[in-house]
Design an enzyme around this catalytic site. Structure first.
Site, PDB file in Angstrom:
ATOM      1  N   ILE A 152     -11.416  -8.243  -6.153  1.00 49.69           N
ATOM      2  CA  ILE A 152      -9.951  -8.173  -6.015  1.00 49.69           C
ATOM      3  C   ILE A 152      -9.568  -7.014  -5.107  1.00 49.69           C
ATOM      4  O   ILE A 152      -8.639  -7.110  -4.290  1.00 49.69           O
ATOM      5  CB  ILE A 152      -9.288  -8.023  -7.399  1.00 49.69           C
ATOM      6  N   TYR A 153     -10.271  -5.897  -5.233  1.00 50.31           N
ATOM      7  CA  TYR A 153     -10.015  -4.744  -4.371  1.00 50.31           C
ATOM      8  C   TYR A 153     -10.113  -5.146  -2.901  1.00 50.31           C
ATOM      9  O   TYR A 153      -9.208  -4.887  -2.101  1.00 50.31           O
ATOM     10  CB  TYR A 153     -11.009  -3.629  -4.689  1.00 50.31           C
ATOM     11  N   ALA A 154     -11.217  -5.791  -2.530  1.00 56.58           N
ATOM     12  CA  ALA A 154     -11.410  -6.202  -1.147  1.00 56.58           C
ATOM     13  C   ALA A 154     -10.341  -7.200  -0.711  1.00 56.58           C
ATOM     14  O   ALA A 154      -9.836  -7.138   0.417  1.00 56.58           O
ATOM     15  CB  ALA A 154     -12.799  -6.806  -0.967  1.00 56.58           C
ATOM     16  N   THR A 156      -7.253  -7.478  -1.785  1.00 60.80           N
ATOM     17  CA  THR A 156      -5.959  -6.825  -1.565  1.00 60.80           C
ATOM     18  C   THR A 156      -5.959  -6.011  -0.280  1.00 60.80           C
ATOM     19  O   THR A 156      -4.935  -5.922   0.405  1.00 60.80           O
ATOM     20  CB  THR A 156      -5.574  -5.934  -2.755  1.00 60.80           C
ATOM     21  N   LYS A 157      -7.090  -5.433   0.062  1.00 64.79           N
ATOM     22  CA  LYS A 157      -7.172  -4.689   1.312  1.00 64.79           C
ATOM     23  C   LYS A 157      -7.095  -5.632   2.516  1.00 64.79           C
ATOM     24  O   LYS A 157      -6.467  -5.326   3.532  1.00 64.79           O
ATOM     25  CB  LYS A 157      -8.462  -3.869   1.357  1.00 64.79           C
TER      26      LYS A 157
END
Length: 334
Positions: A152-154, A156-157
Site C-alpha cells: 500500500i505504501y508503494a 500511494t507513492k
C-alpha cells in the site's frame, strides 16, 4: 534570500535538507504534524536544532488540513516547495493502510494544489524506490515501468507521482519526483533497520534478518541524498527539453522522476558486518523468511541524477554506518 517551504522538517530527511539549505542561505519554512508513528522526542530534537536559526520558521499542521497548509504557504510565499512529509514504513502499511491514503495521497494532493494556487517555480516531492515493485531488471531506471506495486505504501507513492504529473500537464507547474533508495545516517528513523539493529545489539537482543540474509539494498547516505535534492531544486524540468535518452521527462508535461541512490547494491549481511565492526560487538542473528510485500533487492541507476546535477552519491556504506554509530552513541549516551 531564496525561500523554500519543506514539508516534514521534523522528519529524518526533511531535517537534514532544511539544515543544508539554511547553511546555504535560504529562508526555510517547515510544515510538520509531529505524528506519533515513532518517538516524537526525536522529532522535537531535530526541530529544536533547526529553530536555532533565525532563517527558519515552522507551522504545526497535518497535510490533510488544506486550510492550514494554504495559510502557511500564503504567509511565507515560497518560490519552491519540497514535499517530504509522508506516512512512511513499508511494513506498517500492512497494518494501517488508511493512514497512507490519507497522508500520501490526500496530503500530496493538497501540497500540489497549494503550489498551483501560489504559482511556485518548482515542486520537488519524495517518492520511493518501492514503486519499482515486482520489477526484476536491475539496476532500476526511471524509464522502467513502475506499475506493479507490492505494498500500500508503494501504491500511494505511485499515486502521488500520477497526481503530480496531471498537475504539471494541466497547469504547467514543474514537478520532480524523487525515488529514494534505502536512506540511512545520523538522526535516522527508529523503525529503519540500521537504527533497530544498533539498539538491539547494544541491548544484547537478537536482530531479525529476513530471507536468510539474502537481501540486497542500495544504501544511500543521508548527506548525499540531501545534497542531491538541493541540486535538483534548480534542475527544473522543461517540457520538450530532455537531457538524453535516459531522461524520464514526460512528453506532455514539465515532469520527471529521478532516482537518488548510491549506484550499488550491498548485501544485507555485509551491512550488518560493518555495523558489528563499528560497534565492536557481534550481533545475535535471527534468520527469518521473507516478509510479505518485501523485495529481495534494490539497485539504482543514477545516471539521470548525474546528468542533471553533475553529482552522484558515493559514500561507502562502511563509512556511513560508522558515522551513524558515532551519532547514536553520542545522542543516546551509549
Amino acid at each position: 534570500m531564496r525561500r523554500v517551504l519543506i514539508t516534514g522538517t521534523a522528519g529524518f530527511i526533511g531535517y537534514h535538507l532544511a539544515e543544508l539549505l539554511l547553511a546555504e542561505g535560504w529562508l526555510v519554512h517547515g510544515v510538520d504534524a509531529f505524528t506519533d508513528y515513532y518517538d516524537v522526542t526525536l522529532k522535537h530534537a531535530r526541530q529544536a536544532r533547526l529553530q536555532r536559526s533565525n532563517a527558519f520558521s515552522a507551522t504545526l499542521a497535518r497535510l490533510e488540513d488544506l486550510d492550514a497548509l494554504s495559510r502557511a504557504a500564503e504567509d511565507f510565499r515560497p518560490e519552491v516547495i519540497v514535499h517530504l512529509a509522508a506516512q512512511a514504513g513499508v511494513r506498517y502499511s500492512l497494518e494501517n493502510p488508511r493512514s497512507y491514503v490519507d497522508t500520501n495521497v490526500t496530503g500530496t494532493f493538497n501540497v500540489i494544489e497549494v503550489a498551483r494556487q501560489l504559482g511556485v517555480k518548482h515542486v520537488v516531492f519524495a517518492s520511493t524506490s518501492s514503486v519499482y515493485g515486482g520489477n526484476s531488471k536491475m539496476p532500476f531506471e526511471e524509464t522502467d515501468k513502475a506499475d506493479q506495486p507490492l505494498t500500500i505504501y508503494a501504491a500511494t507513492k505511485k499515486a502521488g507521482e500520477a497526481l503530480a504529473h496531471s498537475y504539471a500537464h494541466l497547469w504547467g507547474v514543474p514537478m520532480t519526483g524523487l525515488r529514494f533508495f534505502t536512506v540511512y545516517g545520523p538522526w535516522g528513523r527508529p523503525d529503519m533497520a540500521l537504527f533497530k539493529f544498533t539498539r538491539a545489539i547494544l541491548d544484547g537482543e537478537p536482530i531479525d534478518i529476513y530471507n536468510g540474509g539474502e537481501m540486497y539494498r542500495d544504501f544511500t547516505y543521508i548527506d548525499d541524498l540531501v545534497r542531491a535534492i538541493a541540486l535538483l531544486i534548480d534542475a527544473v524540468p522543461v517540457n520538450g527539453e530532455p537531457v538524453g535518452a535516459h531522461d524520464s521527462l514526460s512528453g506532455v508535461a514539465p515532469f520527471r522522476v529521478v532516482n537518488i541512490g548510491n549506484n550499488d547494491k550491498v548485501k544485507l549481511l555485509d551491512f550488518i558486518d560493518a555495523l558489528e565492526q563499528a560497534l565492536g560487538i557481534p550481533a545475535h542473528r535471527n534468520y527469518m523468511e521473507m516478509q510479505k510485500g518485501d523485495v529481495a533487492a534494490t539497485w539504482a541507476d543514477s545516471r539521470l541524477l548525474k546528468s542533471l546535477t553533475g553529482f552522484s552519491p558515493a559514500t561507502d556504506y562502511r563509512t556511513g554506518v560508522r558515522r551513524f554509530v558515532e551519532w547514536y552513541r553520542g545522542h543516546y549516551q551509549r
